[in-house]
Motif scaffolding. Structure first.
Motif, PDB file in Angstrom:
ATOM      1  N   UNK A  11      10.821   7.794  -8.003  1.00 45.70           N
ATOM      2  CA  UNK A  11      10.348   6.749  -7.093  1.00 45.70           C
ATOM      3  C   UNK A  11       9.329   7.338  -6.134  1.00 45.70           C
ATOM      4  N   UNK A  12       8.306   6.574  -5.817  1.00 46.95           N
ATOM      5  CA  UNK A  12       7.287   6.946  -4.841  1.00 46.95           C
ATOM      6  C   UNK A  12       7.301   5.852  -3.782  1.00 46.95           C
ATOM      7  N   UNK A  13       7.555   6.228  -2.535  1.00 40.49           N
ATOM      8  CA  UNK A  13       7.721   5.233  -1.479  1.00 40.49           C
ATOM      9  C   UNK A  13       6.992   5.648  -0.216  1.00 40.49           C
ATOM     10  N   UNK A  14       6.255   4.709   0.367  1.00 43.22           N
ATOM     11  CA  UNK A  14       5.659   4.894   1.691  1.00 43.22           C
ATOM     12  C   UNK A  14       6.601   4.288   2.714  1.00 43.22           C
ATOM     13  N   UNK A  15       6.754   4.959   3.846  1.00 44.34           N
ATOM     14  CA  UNK A  15       7.626   4.488   4.919  1.00 44.34           C
ATOM     15  C   UNK A  15       6.849   4.424   6.227  1.00 44.34           C
ATOM     16  N   UNK A  16       7.392   3.665   7.141  1.00 45.40           N
ATOM     17  CA  UNK A  16       6.843   3.576   8.488  1.00 45.40           C
ATOM     18  C   UNK A  16       8.002   3.837   9.445  1.00 45.40           C
ATOM     19  N   UNK A  17       8.129   5.073   9.901  1.00 46.33           N
ATOM     20  CA  UNK A  17       9.235   5.449  10.770  1.00 46.33           C
ATOM     21  C   UNK A  17       8.999   5.027  12.206  1.00 46.33           C
ATOM     22  N   UNK A  32       3.785   6.938   9.745  1.00 50.16           N
ATOM     23  CA  UNK A  32       3.739   6.801   8.293  1.00 50.16           C
ATOM     24  C   UNK A  32       4.109   8.108   7.591  1.00 50.16           C
ATOM     25  N   UNK A  33       4.819   7.970   6.487  1.00 53.36           N
ATOM     26  CA  UNK A  33       5.109   9.117   5.631  1.00 53.36           C
ATOM     27  C   UNK A  33       5.409   8.643   4.228  1.00 53.36           C
ATOM     28  N   UNK A  34       5.390   9.554   3.291  1.00 49.48           N
ATOM     29  CA  UNK A  34       5.602   9.266   1.879  1.00 49.48           C
ATOM     30  C   UNK A  34       6.731  10.146   1.374  1.00 49.48           C
ATOM     31  N   UNK A  35       7.544   9.594   0.491  1.00 51.47           N
ATOM     32  CA  UNK A  35       8.582  10.377  -0.168  1.00 51.47           C
ATOM     33  C   UNK A  35       8.550  10.087  -1.658  1.00 51.47           C
ATOM     34  N   UNK A  36       8.519  11.140  -2.444  1.00 48.56           N
ATOM     35  CA  UNK A  36       8.681  11.035  -3.898  1.00 48.56           C
ATOM     36  C   UNK A  36      10.081  11.550  -4.203  1.00 48.56           C
ATOM     37  N   UNK A  37      10.930  10.678  -4.717  1.00 48.45           N
ATOM     38  CA  UNK A  37      12.278  11.069  -5.122  1.00 48.45           C
ATOM     39  C   UNK A  37      12.257  11.297  -6.624  1.00 48.45           C
ATOM     40  N   UNK A  56      -5.390   8.826 -14.578  1.00 47.89           N
ATOM     41  CA  UNK A  56      -5.798  10.107 -15.139  1.00 47.89           C
ATOM     42  C   UNK A  56      -6.395  11.097 -14.160  1.00 47.89           C
ATOM     43  N   UNK A  57      -6.608  10.689 -12.910  1.00 52.12           N
ATOM     44  CA  UNK A  57      -7.198  11.591 -11.904  1.00 52.12           C
ATOM     45  C   UNK A  57      -6.111  12.034 -10.934  1.00 52.12           C
ATOM     46  N   UNK A  58      -5.967  13.347 -10.783  1.00 54.87           N
ATOM     47  CA  UNK A  58      -4.905  13.917  -9.953  1.00 54.87           C
ATOM     48  C   UNK A  58      -5.393  14.224  -8.546  1.00 54.87           C
ATOM     49  N   UNK A  59      -4.524  13.966  -7.582  1.00 56.25           N
ATOM     50  CA  UNK A  59      -4.771  14.320  -6.185  1.00 56.25           C
ATOM     51  C   UNK A  59      -3.539  15.087  -5.699  1.00 56.25           C
ATOM     52  N   UNK A  60      -3.745  16.324  -5.250  1.00 57.80           N
ATOM     53  CA  UNK A  60      -2.639  17.149  -4.756  1.00 57.80           C
ATOM     54  C   UNK A  60      -2.352  16.807  -3.297  1.00 57.80           C
ATOM     55  N   UNK A  61      -1.089  16.573  -3.007  1.00 59.78           N
ATOM     56  CA  UNK A  61      -0.619  16.224  -1.668  1.00 59.78           C
ATOM     57  C   UNK A  61       0.380  17.299  -1.234  1.00 59.78           C
ATOM     58  N   UNK A  62       0.187  17.922  -0.061  1.00 60.00           N
ATOM     59  CA  UNK A  62       1.182  18.902   0.389  1.00 60.00           C
ATOM     60  C   UNK A  62       2.491  18.203   0.767  1.00 60.00           C
ATOM     61  N   UNK A  63       3.599  18.759   0.325  1.00 60.71           N
ATOM     62  CA  UNK A  63       4.911  18.155   0.563  1.00 60.71           C
ATOM     63  C   UNK A  63       5.931  19.206   0.985  1.00 60.71           C
ATOM     64  N   UNK A  64       7.006  18.708   1.557  1.00 59.39           N
ATOM     65  CA  UNK A  64       8.173  19.518   1.876  1.00 59.39           C
ATOM     66  C   UNK A  64       9.299  19.057   0.964  1.00 59.39           C
ATOM     67  N   UNK A  65       9.870  19.936   0.130  1.00 61.86           N
ATOM     68  CA  UNK A  65      10.967  19.525  -0.753  1.00 61.86           C
ATOM     69  C   UNK A  65      12.325  19.621  -0.057  1.00 61.86           C
ATOM     70  N   UNK A  66      13.222  18.729  -0.465  1.00 60.79           N
ATOM     71  CA  UNK A  66      14.596  18.774   0.033  1.00 60.79           C
ATOM     72  C   UNK A  66      15.510  18.197  -1.042  1.00 60.79           C
ATOM     73  N   UNK A  67      16.522  18.968  -1.428  1.00 64.21           N
ATOM     74  CA  UNK A  67      17.487  18.502  -2.414  1.00 64.21           C
ATOM     75  C   UNK A  67      18.377  17.439  -1.778  1.00 64.21           C
ATOM     76  N   UNK A  76       5.747  13.899   2.403  1.00 64.71           N
ATOM     77  CA  UNK A  76       4.473  14.136   3.078  1.00 64.71           C
ATOM     78  C   UNK A  76       4.467  13.352   4.367  1.00 64.71           C
ATOM     79  N   UNK A  77       3.957  13.978   5.405  1.00 62.92           N
ATOM     80  CA  UNK A  77       3.620  13.260   6.630  1.00 62.92           C
ATOM     81  C   UNK A  77       2.276  13.806   7.088  1.00 62.92           C
ATOM     82  N   UNK A  78       1.512  13.002   7.827  1.00 66.41           N
ATOM     83  CA  UNK A  78       0.173  13.440   8.223  1.00 66.41           C
ATOM     84  C   UNK A  78       0.202  14.787   8.936  1.00 66.41           C
ATOM     85  N   UNK A  79      -0.749  15.642   8.564  1.00 60.21           N
ATOM     86  CA  UNK A  79      -0.865  16.970   9.167  1.00 60.21           C
ATOM     87  C   UNK A  79      -2.319  17.407   9.077  1.00 60.21           C
ATOM     88  N   UNK A  80      -2.607  18.565   9.615  1.00 63.32           N
ATOM     89  CA  UNK A  80      -3.964  19.102   9.494  1.00 63.32           C
ATOM     90  C   UNK A  80      -4.310  19.395   8.044  1.00 63.32           C
TER      91      UNK A  80
END
Length: 128
Positions: A11-17, A32-37, A56-67, A76-80
């Motif tokens: 699942x790919x979900x955008x949230x508004x905390x 705003x933040x995004x979570x891919x489960x 077919x076009x890939x965009x790399x997004x920096x993420x923090x993983x958590x089991x 992902x949340x907005x960062x520099x």
């Protein structure tokens, strides 16, 4: 990835905390933040980026993983490193997508694209 079955459970979900709640409790994400489960797989718990593949076009997004049980949440949340301005074209492309996939830790996960327009109709990056 074409012709691959849609993986159940991914699942790919955008949230508004709630920013006010986040100020009161650091465990809450504000704005705003995004979570891919994704289903737990070797390597997912240590990844630093998620590729969102749109038509077919890939965009790399920096993420923090958590089991989380049998899943790994890549957040992902907005960062520099990757801010809201960089995420806006990704959201725009998702709205128009005919194919969506996620890649992380050597794994690929195909997601359904139907419903993306409706799901992203309210600007998911516009919250404060």
């Amino acid at each position: 990835m074409l012709g691959s079955p849609v993986l159940r459970g991914a699942r790919l979900t955008f949230y508004c905390g709630d920013s006010a709640a986040a100020k009161a409790n650091p465990a809450i994400t504000g704005g705003p933040y995004l979570t891919a489960s994704l289903p737990k797989a070797p390597g997912l718990e240590t990844v630093g980026s998620l590729e969102i593949v749109i038509n077919g076009r890939a965009k790399a997004i920096p993420v923090q993983p958590q089991a989380d049980g049998g899943m790994v949440e890549l957040s992902w949340k907005p960062s520099r490193a990757f801010d809201l301005q960089q995420m806006r074209p990704v959201v725009a492309a998702l709205r128009m997508a005919s194919s969506i996939a996620l890649r992380a830790g050597g794994q690929s996960f195909v997601l359904p694209s139907d419903g993306a327009v409706k799901a992203l109709a309210d600007n998911p990056l516009g919250c404060k």
